[in-house]
Design a protein around this motif. Structure first.
Motif, PDB file in Angstrom:
ATOM      1  N   PRO A   1       0.832  -1.207   0.000  1.00 30.52           N
ATOM      2  CA  PRO A   1       0.000   0.000   0.000  1.00 30.52           C
ATOM      3  C   PRO A   1       0.868   1.259   0.000  1.00 30.52           C
ATOM      4  CG  PRO A   1      -0.039  -1.049   2.153  1.00 30.52           C
ATOM      5  CD  PRO A   1       0.683  -1.972   1.224  1.00 30.52           C
TER       6      PRO A   1
ATOM      7  N   GLY B   1       1.682   5.202   0.779  1.00 29.25           N
ATOM      8  CA  GLY B   1       1.413   6.129   1.870  1.00 29.25           C
ATOM      9  C   GLY B   1       0.423   7.209   1.461  1.00 29.25           C
ATOM     10  N   LYS B   2      -0.219   7.812   2.434  1.00 29.71           N
ATOM     11  CA  LYS B   2      -1.218   8.835   2.177  1.00 29.71           C
ATOM     12  C   LYS B   2      -0.525  10.133   1.767  1.00 29.71           C
ATOM     13  CE  LYS B   2      -5.037  11.281   4.317  1.00 29.71           C
ATOM     14  NZ  LYS B   2      -5.755  11.538   5.553  1.00 29.71           N
ATOM     15  N   VAL B   3      -1.015  10.741   0.714  1.00 26.44           N
ATOM     16  CA  VAL B   3      -0.462  11.990   0.225  1.00 26.44           C
ATOM     17  C   VAL B   3      -1.283  13.136   0.795  1.00 26.44           C
ATOM     18  CG1 VAL B   3       0.035  13.363  -1.819  1.00 26.44           C
ATOM     19  CG2 VAL B   3       0.310  10.886  -1.885  1.00 26.44           C
ATOM     20  N   THR B   4      -0.619  14.103   1.392  1.00 26.35           N
ATOM     21  CA  THR B   4      -1.313  15.266   1.921  1.00 26.35           C
ATOM     22  C   THR B   4      -0.831  16.497   1.157  1.00 26.35           C
ATOM     23  OG1 THR B   4       0.361  15.585   3.627  1.00 26.35           O
ATOM     24  CG2 THR B   4      -1.582  14.310   4.239  1.00 26.35           C
TER      25      THR B   4
END
Length: 90
Positions: free
Chosen positions: A51, A53-56
């Protein structure tokens, strides 16, 4: 020795030297490529299924639309009605 015998021999030596110089250059190109192994394929497949990572995203400005509007009205009084001040000069 005859001149007719020296010229072909010299040409042969020059061609051989040029060809010998190109062999290490081709070997250097091959050395830069990664080795093909089954472990490498497994690692690449595992990395593809991992998975992400979350992009901010960071906002460009921390002011709200209303705060921006009041600031532009305050800063653009009496200025030319152009650029960022367009619509806020009155």
């Amino acid at each position: 020795m005859n001149k007719s015998m020296i010229q072909p021999a010299l040409a042969f030596i020059v061609v051989a030297a040029v060809l010998m110089g190109s062999v290490p250059a081709q070997a250097a190109e091959l050395a830069g490529q990664p080795a093909k192994t089954t472990a490498g394929k497994k690692a690449a497949k595992a990395a593809a299924t991992r998975p992400v990572g979350k992009v901010t995203f960071l906002r460009g400005s921390e002011e709200t639309a209303q705060e921006r509007s009041t600031r532009l009205k305050r800063e653009c009084k009496g200025r030319v009605n152009a650029g960022a001040c367009e619509g806020y000069t009155r």
